[in-house]
Design a protein around this motif. Structure first.
Motif, PDB file in Angstrom:
ATOM      1  N   LEU A   1     -20.258   2.736  30.035  1.00  0.00           N
ATOM      2  CA  LEU A   1     -21.401   1.918  30.490  1.00  0.00           C
ATOM      3  C   LEU A   1     -21.297   1.664  31.995  1.00  0.00           C
ATOM      4  CD1 LEU A   1     -21.631  -0.727  27.633  1.00  0.00           C
ATOM      5  CD2 LEU A   1     -23.493   0.801  28.342  1.00  0.00           C
ATOM      6  N   ALA A   2     -20.098   1.321  32.425  1.00  0.00           N
ATOM      7  CA  ALA A   2     -19.904   1.027  33.850  1.00  0.00           C
ATOM      8  C   ALA A   2     -20.211   2.253  34.706  1.00  0.00           C
ATOM      9  CB  ALA A   2     -18.479   0.545  34.089  1.00  0.00           C
ATOM     10  N   GLU A   3     -19.965   3.434  34.167  1.00  0.00           N
ATOM     11  CA  GLU A   3     -20.219   4.683  34.899  1.00  0.00           C
ATOM     12  C   GLU A   3     -21.635   5.208  34.679  1.00  0.00           C
ATOM     13  OE1 GLU A   3     -18.062   6.419  37.021  1.00  0.00           O
ATOM     14  OE2 GLU A   3     -16.989   4.520  36.888  1.00  0.00           O
ATOM     15  N   ASP A   4     -22.454   4.476  33.931  1.00  0.00           N
ATOM     16  CA  ASP A   4     -23.811   4.911  33.560  1.00  0.00           C
ATOM     17  C   ASP A   4     -23.771   6.269  32.847  1.00  0.00           C
ATOM     18  OD1 ASP A   4     -26.535   4.809  33.292  1.00  0.00           O
ATOM     19  OD2 ASP A   4     -26.956   5.648  35.276  1.00  0.00           O
ATOM     20  N   MET A   5     -22.795   6.446  31.993  1.00  0.00           N
ATOM     21  CA  MET A   5     -22.617   7.741  31.322  1.00  0.00           C
ATOM     22  C   MET A   5     -22.620   7.628  29.794  1.00  0.00           C
ATOM     23  SD  MET A   5     -22.708  10.081  33.552  1.00  0.00           S
ATOM     24  CE  MET A   5     -22.042  11.548  32.794  1.00  0.00           C
ATOM     25  N   LEU A   6     -22.972   6.468  29.274  1.00  0.00           N
ATOM     26  CA  LEU A   6     -23.022   6.348  27.813  1.00  0.00           C
ATOM     27  C   LEU A   6     -24.430   6.683  27.331  1.00  0.00           C
ATOM     28  CD1 LEU A   6     -21.561   5.479  25.164  1.00  0.00           C
ATOM     29  CD2 LEU A   6     -22.461   3.193  25.559  1.00  0.00           C
ATOM     30  N   GLY A   7     -24.536   7.719  26.500  1.00  0.00           N
ATOM     31  CA  GLY A   7     -25.863   8.131  26.016  1.00  0.00           C
ATOM     32  C   GLY A   7     -26.178   7.628  24.629  1.00  0.00           C
ATOM     33  N   GLY A   8     -25.174   7.548  23.771  1.00  0.00           N
ATOM     34  CA  GLY A   8     -25.476   7.112  22.413  1.00  0.00           C
ATOM     35  C   GLY A   8     -24.258   7.118  21.521  1.00  0.00           C
ATOM     36  N   PHE A   9     -24.524   6.758  20.265  1.00  0.00           N
ATOM     37  CA  PHE A   9     -23.463   6.658  19.266  1.00  0.00           C
ATOM     38  C   PHE A   9     -23.799   7.451  18.020  1.00  0.00           C
ATOM     39  CE2 PHE A   9     -22.819   2.763  21.638  1.00  0.00           C
ATOM     40  CZ  PHE A   9     -21.437   2.672  21.668  1.00  0.00           C
ATOM     41  N   HIS A  10     -22.772   7.971  17.398  1.00  0.00           N
ATOM     42  CA  HIS A  10     -22.830   8.362  15.998  1.00  0.00           C
ATOM     43  C   HIS A  10     -21.987   7.346  15.257  1.00  0.00           C
ATOM     44  CE1 HIS A  10     -24.015  12.907  16.042  1.00  0.00           C
ATOM     45  NE2 HIS A  10     -25.028  12.084  16.286  1.00  0.00           N
TER      46      HIS A  10
ATOM     47  N   VAL B   1     -22.604  10.974  27.584  1.00  0.00           N
ATOM     48  CA  VAL B   1     -21.585  11.122  26.539  1.00  0.00           C
ATOM     49  C   VAL B   1     -22.056  10.452  25.244  1.00  0.00           C
ATOM     50  CG1 VAL B   1     -19.201  10.539  25.902  1.00  0.00           C
ATOM     51  CG2 VAL B   1     -19.750  11.194  28.266  1.00  0.00           C
ATOM     52  N   LEU B   2     -21.773  11.102  24.131  1.00  0.00           N
ATOM     53  CA  LEU B   2     -22.052  10.513  22.823  1.00  0.00           C
ATOM     54  C   LEU B   2     -20.726  10.124  22.174  1.00  0.00           C
ATOM     55  CD1 LEU B   2     -24.563  11.681  20.163  1.00  0.00           C
ATOM     56  CD2 LEU B   2     -22.231  11.155  19.498  1.00  0.00           C
ATOM     57  N   VAL B   3     -20.628   8.869  21.764  1.00  0.00           N
ATOM     58  CA  VAL B   3     -19.412   8.366  21.115  1.00  0.00           C
ATOM     59  C   VAL B   3     -19.630   8.345  19.607  1.00  0.00           C
ATOM     60  CG1 VAL B   3     -17.877   6.361  20.859  1.00  0.00           C
ATOM     61  CG2 VAL B   3     -18.824   6.934  23.116  1.00  0.00           C
ATOM     62  N   ASP B   4     -18.912   9.190  18.887  1.00  0.00           N
ATOM     63  CA  ASP B   4     -18.907   9.128  17.422  1.00  0.00           C
ATOM     64  C   ASP B   4     -17.712   8.266  17.049  1.00  0.00           C
ATOM     65  OD1 ASP B   4     -18.178   9.744  14.701  1.00  0.00           O
ATOM     66  OD2 ASP B   4     -19.562  11.435  14.765  1.00  0.00           O
ATOM     67  N   THR B   5     -17.983   7.152  16.366  1.00  0.00           N
ATOM     68  CA  THR B   5     -16.894   6.186  16.133  1.00  0.00           C
ATOM     69  C   THR B   5     -15.761   6.772  15.273  1.00  0.00           C
ATOM     70  OG1 THR B   5     -18.322   5.245  14.417  1.00  0.00           O
ATOM     71  CG2 THR B   5     -18.184   4.046  16.485  1.00  0.00           C
ATOM     72  N   GLY B   6     -16.032   7.852  14.560  1.00  0.00           N
ATOM     73  CA  GLY B   6     -14.984   8.472  13.734  1.00  0.00           C
ATOM     74  C   GLY B   6     -14.161   9.512  14.467  1.00  0.00           C
ATOM     75  N   HIS B   7     -14.451   9.736  15.752  1.00  0.00           N
ATOM     76  CA  HIS B   7     -13.805  10.832  16.475  1.00  0.00           C
ATOM     77  C   HIS B   7     -12.736  10.355  17.456  1.00  0.00           C
ATOM     78  CE1 HIS B   7     -17.303  13.905  15.767  1.00  0.00           C
ATOM     79  NE2 HIS B   7     -16.877  13.336  14.664  1.00  0.00           N
ATOM     80  N   HIS B   8     -11.830   9.530  16.964  1.00  0.00           N
ATOM     81  CA  HIS B   8     -10.741   9.036  17.821  1.00  0.00           C
ATOM     82  C   HIS B   8      -9.454   9.038  17.033  1.00  0.00           C
ATOM     83  CE1 HIS B   8     -14.515   7.297  19.321  1.00  0.00           C
ATOM     84  NE2 HIS B   8     -13.978   7.483  20.512  1.00  0.00           N
ATOM     85  N   TYR B   9      -8.348   9.070  17.745  1.00  0.00           N
ATOM     86  CA  TYR B   9      -7.073   8.904  17.062  1.00  0.00           C
ATOM     87  C   TYR B   9      -6.951   7.463  16.583  1.00  0.00           C
ATOM     88  CZ  TYR B   9      -5.717  13.488  18.686  1.00  0.00           C
ATOM     89  OH  TYR B   9      -5.663  14.840  18.892  1.00  0.00           O
ATOM     90  N   ALA B  10      -6.158   7.275  15.547  1.00  0.00           N
ATOM     91  CA  ALA B  10      -6.005   5.950  14.958  1.00  0.00           C
ATOM     92  C   ALA B  10      -5.606   4.936  16.038  1.00  0.00           C
ATOM     93  CB  ALA B  10      -4.945   5.995  13.873  1.00  0.00           C
ATOM     94  N   SER B  11      -6.197   3.787  15.949  1.00  0.00           N
ATOM     95  CA  SER B  11      -5.919   2.630  16.806  1.00  0.00           C
ATOM     96  C   SER B  11      -6.365   2.782  18.262  1.00  0.00           C
ATOM     97  CB  SER B  11      -4.442   2.217  16.743  1.00  0.00           C
ATOM     98  OG  SER B  11      -3.670   3.001  17.625  1.00  0.00           O
ATOM     99  N   GLN B  12      -7.076   3.837  18.577  1.00  0.00           N
ATOM    100  CA  GLN B  12      -7.603   3.967  19.946  1.00  0.00           C
ATOM    101  C   GLN B  12      -8.598   2.829  20.224  1.00  0.00           C
ATOM    102  OE1 GLN B  12      -8.686   7.957  20.764  1.00  0.00           O
ATOM    103  NE2 GLN B  12      -9.031   7.587  22.930  1.00  0.00           N
ATOM    104  N   ASN B  13      -8.625   2.355  21.447  1.00  0.00           N
ATOM    105  CA  ASN B  13      -9.504   1.242  21.807  1.00  0.00           C
ATOM    106  C   ASN B  13     -10.898   1.787  22.162  1.00  0.00           C
ATOM    107  OD1 ASN B  13     -10.863  -0.859  23.052  1.00  0.00           O
ATOM    108  ND2 ASN B  13      -9.000  -1.745  23.906  1.00  0.00           N
ATOM    109  N   ILE B  14     -11.756   1.867  21.158  1.00  0.00           N
ATOM    110  CA  ILE B  14     -13.069   2.498  21.373  1.00  0.00           C
ATOM    111  C   ILE B  14     -13.950   1.640  22.278  1.00  0.00           C
ATOM    112  CG2 ILE B  14     -15.116   3.496  20.257  1.00  0.00           C
ATOM    113  CD1 ILE B  14     -13.432   3.890  17.739  1.00  0.00           C
ATOM    114  N   GLU B  15     -13.848   0.312  22.127  1.00  0.00           N
ATOM    115  CA  GLU B  15     -14.745  -0.529  22.941  1.00  0.00           C
ATOM    116  C   GLU B  15     -14.423  -0.424  24.436  1.00  0.00           C
ATOM    117  OE1 GLU B  15     -12.670  -1.630  20.635  1.00  0.00           O
ATOM    118  OE2 GLU B  15     -11.736  -3.552  21.153  1.00  0.00           O
ATOM    119  N   GLN B  16     -13.176  -0.107  24.754  1.00  0.00           N
ATOM    120  CA  GLN B  16     -12.867   0.086  26.182  1.00  0.00           C
ATOM    121  C   GLN B  16     -13.519   1.373  26.694  1.00  0.00           C
ATOM    122  OE1 GLN B  16      -8.754   0.457  27.339  1.00  0.00           O
ATOM    123  NE2 GLN B  16      -9.257   0.206  29.504  1.00  0.00           N
TER     124      GLN B  16
END
Ligand code: RM4
Ligand code: MN
Ligand code: MN
Length: 396
Positions: free
Chosen positions: A237-246, A216-231
């Protein structure tokens, strides 16, 4: 800052690298119009040249992400040219971004289009992009889908989900052993009713459906307001499924503002989760840090240097969190102590240590100032302004 903390900053910076986006150097705008900059890059060579400047001055941006339609319009035929620019400007091709949203065929979607012909065309484009990636030695193929619909009842949601699963599996088969497919999500825009890959749960599902080389790629601008992105980051990360960030910042929606310009603490908390995962598991998180920003009003190269500097600052601050003390405070439910450990690290002024690290590497202590002194902007403004006046390429 004492020797121990400076040393932590040095060690953190040693491993921190961040990728530049080729489209961040080109003229872009909003749906209301574009403001042309005389120094903007209009050719792929100019994008490499500008990225090369950021790379040379910061020393931490060895790669530039390519958008296939904008940077490799002739597909594999562009490979030799790109390799030549990479050599000439000392910056390597990075992630390959297929473009599944701009051509007229994609009006009703790409992987989820009701037309089998269009779906096949989209799959072929991703396959071609994977080939380009193999030739350029790029590890990441980064997929963002604009697919969605504007009105209830106009799309079969479950059917489209099946088409996405099938098509992702098909392209996954083409990957070389060292390649990864990154799947990005975004809640809305351009579609305003439903988006096929709208959030991290859907992206996670699609990555699992695609196969083991998809993340999964996490683009920090692609969330609804106030969503907890770090969670989200912690769970991926815990699922070994984080690939990268925009990386970018936002105030309202997908604003593509400079990283940390609105909420630097959010980015710090993301970095903290990554470092805390590394600390607990003893593993290095295999995560690609990439910038996805288009600056409409700021000077593009300056904004990019500012972004890299901010990313280094926030990463260095996260490296100052004392993990043993934090674990103890969490275990004892000492809430004020635990929160304070994050706040202290965030409040630390890491800039002197970063300057010292740059000096130790023979890099300019202040890359933005060095850029302003270099005369590069004046030179390219003179060279490019005539062409920029008449060109309106690239997106938005
Ligand atoms: C999207 C998304 C993609 C980017 C395009 C241009 O919102 O962030 O990553 O490639 O914009
Ligand atoms: Mn993005
Ligand atoms: Mn975006």
């Amino acid at each position: 800052m004492d020797f121990q903390r400076t040393d932590r900053v040095f060690r953190a910076l040693e491993s921190f690298r961040i990728e530049l986006p080729s489209w961040g150097f080109a003229n872009t705008g909003t749906r209301f119009g574009k403001f042309i900059q005389p120094a903007a890059a209009t050719t792929i060579e100019e994008k490499f040249s500008d990225a090369g400047q950021v790379c040379r001055l910061t020393g931490v941006c060895p790669t530039v992400a390519l958008h296939v339609l904008w940077d490799c319009p002739d597909g594999l035929k562009n490979v030799a040219e790109i390799e030549a620019y990479a050599r000439r400007y000392s910056v390597q091709p990075g992630s390959i971004n297929p473009n599944l949203f701009q051509d007229q065929e994609y009006k009703y979607g790409s992987f989820g289009n009701p037309s089998g012909d269009v779906r096949r065309r989209a799959v072929r484009h991703v396959r071609d992009s994977i080939e380009i990636g193999k030739c350029l030695n790029s590890r990441h193929i980064s997929l963002w889908f604009a697919d969605g619909s504007n009105y209830p009842g106009t799309a079969n949601l479950r059917q489209r989900k099946r088409w996405f699963e099938e098509n992702l599996r098909a392209v996954h088969d083409d990957l070389a052993p060292n390649q990864q497919l990154l799947i990005e999500y975004k809640p809305f825009e351009p579609a305003f009713y439903h988006t096929d890959v709208a959030d991290w749960g859907m992206a996670l599902h699609m990555a699992r459906a695609a196969g083991p080389k998809a993340k999964v790629l996490v683009d920090t601008g692609h969330h609804y307001a106030s969503q907890n992105i770090e969670q989200i980051v912690a769970w991926l990360l815990a699922e070994d499924m984080l690939g990268g960030f925009h990386f970018n910042d936002r105030r309202y929606a997908d604003d593509d503002l400079t990283l940390g310009s609105i909420d630097p603490y959010q980015v710090f908390r993301i970095f903290h989760e990554i470092r805390s995962f590394e600390r607990e598991t003893g593993k290095t998180a295999d995560v690609a840090y990439m910038i996805d920003q288009s600056h409409n009003l700021k000077g593009k190269i300056e904004a990019m240097i500012q972004t890299v500097d901010m990313a280094q600052q926030l990463y260095a601050k996260a490296a100052l969190v004392n993990h043993e003390e934090l674990a103890r405070a969490q275990q004892n439910c000492d809430l004020v102590k635990a929160e304070g450990l994050l706040q202290d690290a965030f409040a630390s002024d890491v800039r002197p240590a970063i300057r010292a690290w740059r000096s130790s590497k023979g890099l300019p202590e202040d890359p933005l100032d060095a850029f302003r002194q270099s005369g590069y902007l004046e030179r390219i403004s003179a060279e490019r302004s005539a062409r920029n006046c008449e060109s309106l390429t690239s997106y938005a």
